[in-house]
Design an enzyme around this catalytic site. Structure first.
Site, short mmCIF file in Angstrom:
data_model
loop_
_atom_site.label_atom_id
_atom_site.label_comp_id
_atom_site.label_asym_id
_atom_site.label_seq_id
_atom_site.Cartn_x
_atom_site.Cartn_y
_atom_site.Cartn_z
N VAL A 192 3.37 2.43 8.78
CA VAL A 192 3.92 3.41 7.83
C VAL A 192 5.40 3.14 7.62
O VAL A 192 5.89 3.11 6.48
CB VAL A 192 3.67 4.84 8.32
CG1 VAL A 192 4.30 5.85 7.35
CG2 VAL A 192 2.17 5.12 8.46
N ASP A 193 6.14 2.96 8.70
CA ASP A 193 7.55 2.62 8.60
C ASP A 193 7.76 1.33 7.79
O ASP A 193 8.58 1.28 6.88
CB ASP A 193 8.15 2.42 10.00
CG ASP A 193 8.98 3.62 10.46
OD1 ASP A 193 9.63 4.24 9.60
OD2 ASP A 193 8.98 3.91 11.65
N MET A 194 7.03 0.30 8.17
CA MET A 194 7.24 -1.00 7.55
C MET A 194 6.87 -0.99 6.07
O MET A 194 7.58 -1.54 5.23
CB MET A 194 6.45 -2.08 8.30
CG MET A 194 6.76 -2.17 9.78
SD MET A 194 8.44 -2.74 10.14
CE MET A 194 8.23 -4.50 9.94
N ASP A 242 6.97 7.12 12.56
CA ASP A 242 5.74 6.48 12.10
C ASP A 242 4.48 7.17 12.62
O ASP A 242 3.61 7.55 11.83
CB ASP A 242 5.76 5.01 12.54
CG ASP A 242 4.56 4.23 12.04
OD1 ASP A 242 4.70 3.50 11.06
OD2 ASP A 242 3.48 4.36 12.64
N GLY A 254 9.52 0.57 4.01
CA GLY A 254 10.60 -0.37 3.71
C GLY A 254 10.25 -1.29 2.56
O GLY A 254 11.09 -1.59 1.70
#
Length: 402
Positions: free
Chosen positions: A174-176, A146, A179
């Protein structure tokens, strides 16, 4: 398998997902699918998903990182480096609708997750790959996390205090968001399959997410060449709009447009500011940014959070208190919208987790199943889905495949 009535809170009942992804983005996508009723099988290496080891660690020894994105799943371990482990995976995919994975292309091929081969073997399967730098280009084989993409995308370049250095966001957005976008892609592919009876490939990446999230900042540079600047809690293109300290706390407020500016001046009792022609437009306020900000710092320092909240809300000016996580997660509004949920921890005490960020119909809006312990449901998955006998399961255990 097909989806049931769209107005049900469990509208993905009947959909089976094999989730071999790791860390945050892919597992969050899987959790959202599970919350909407899908049967999600979490497949981990015998050593476990790496985020099982990431702090903070709860009192029962489980990683809060892992628990935050794995609610609602059943768990199994598979050594996909072993040919027999790959055969078990294929047996599971025979009964699945969706595969989630987040391995680098070379690693995926070694583990038997070759999208082209899987599409030919399982034509109805929706295959969702999540990567760092995207499916194309010279960096496609490079790993990433991230914070790297907060830097790579330029987001970090305008995040932080004006005279300070770049700052990483406190949340792994960014990661979330990757998803969430993967979840959207999977649902789109499932809807398409209803028409074509064919699965397809879905791809999401941290790079594409981060650039996508530049939003109007990115369009602004493309259109005008203007680069956003660091302004702390404020915004480089609006004045005033930031956090201000009060006598007993802080609030975020400001003028999103010129009419709100006039209302703000009235709420704080400053007709002189409202009537100043140089400050009537945002462009004029930007030209006198430091002067305007300093004046409002003095204004808000003269009252309490509660006083300013009451005055500005009554006057139609957007305002929010600066909460800690503890205050946000115990706030009646968060609780009223089911953003803190409880599942059975398995030891008699409820396990509190975060609710899902959208609701469908009357609910339920989240899976009651807690995140799985490592390999917890291996026997039932191997027996009921892969169709293996007790003797075969025992042999696989002896070999270290599961």
């Amino acid at each position: 398998m097909s989806m049931i009535a769209p107005h049900s809170g469990r509208s993905l009942s009947g959909i089976r997902v094999i989730d071999v992804s790791r860390v945050l983005a892919g597992p969050l996508c899987g959790q959202m699918l599970a919350d909407m009723g899908a049967d999600v099988i979490k497949v981990e290496a015998p050593t476990g998903d790496e985020n099982r080891q990431w702090a903070p660690i709860a009192d029962d020894g489980e990683s809060c990182n892992f628990m935050s994105v794995n609610r609602g799943k059943r768990g199994i371990t598979l050594n996909l480096k072993d040919p027999e482990g790959r055969q078990v995976l294929y047996a599971l995919l025979e009964q699945a609708d969706v595969l989630l994975y987040s391995f680098l292309p070379g690693t995926a091929a070694t583990l038997g997750i070759d999208p082209a081969m899987l599409r030919e073997r399982f034509p109805r399967l929706v295959i969702c790959g999540i990567s760092a730098f995207g499916a194309q280009g010279e960096l496609a084989d490079r790993p990433g996390y991230d914070a790297l993409f907060q830097a790579f995308s330029g987001i970090m370049s305008f995040t932080g205090e004006r005279n300070g250095g770049p700052v990483r966001s406190g949340v792994s957005f960014v990661d979330m968001t990757t998803g969430i976008l993967a979840y959207s892609g999977v649902l789109t592919a499932l809807m398409g399959r209803e028409q074509t009876q064919q699965g397809t490939l879905v791809h999401a990446s941290l790079l594409e997410t981060a650039v996508f999230l530049l939003g109007y900042h990115g369009v602004g540079w493309l259109s005008t060449g203007a680069l956003p600047r660091r302004e702390g809690s404020g915004l480089w293109s609006l004045v005033p709009y930031q956090v201000f300290a009060c006598q007993d706390g802080e609030v975020l407020t400001g003028a999103l447009n010129d009419s709100t500016w006039r209302r703000l001046c009235r709420c704080v009792g400053r007709p002189d500011l409202e009537n100043d022609p140089d400050l009537a437009t945002n462009a004029g306020r930007l030209a006198r940014r430091d002067e305007v900000i300093d004046e409002f710092k003095r204004i808000f320092a003269s009252g309490t959070v509660a006083e300013w909240m009451a005055r500005l809300e009554a006057g139609g000016v957007p305002i929010a208190p600066l909460h800690t996580i503890a205050q946000a997660l115990t706030h009646p509004q968060s609780l009223a919208n089911d953003m803190v949920v409880e599942v059975d921890s398995g030891n008699g005490a409820p396990l509190k987790l975060l609710g899902t960020g959208f609701k469908v119909g009357a609910g339920p809006h989240h899976s009651p199943r807690r995140p799985p312990r490592l390999g917890e449901h291996a026997d039932e998955i191997l027996r009921d889905i892969a169709g293996l006998s007790a003797e075969r399961i025992q042999a696989l255990r002896a070999r270290g495949v599961v």
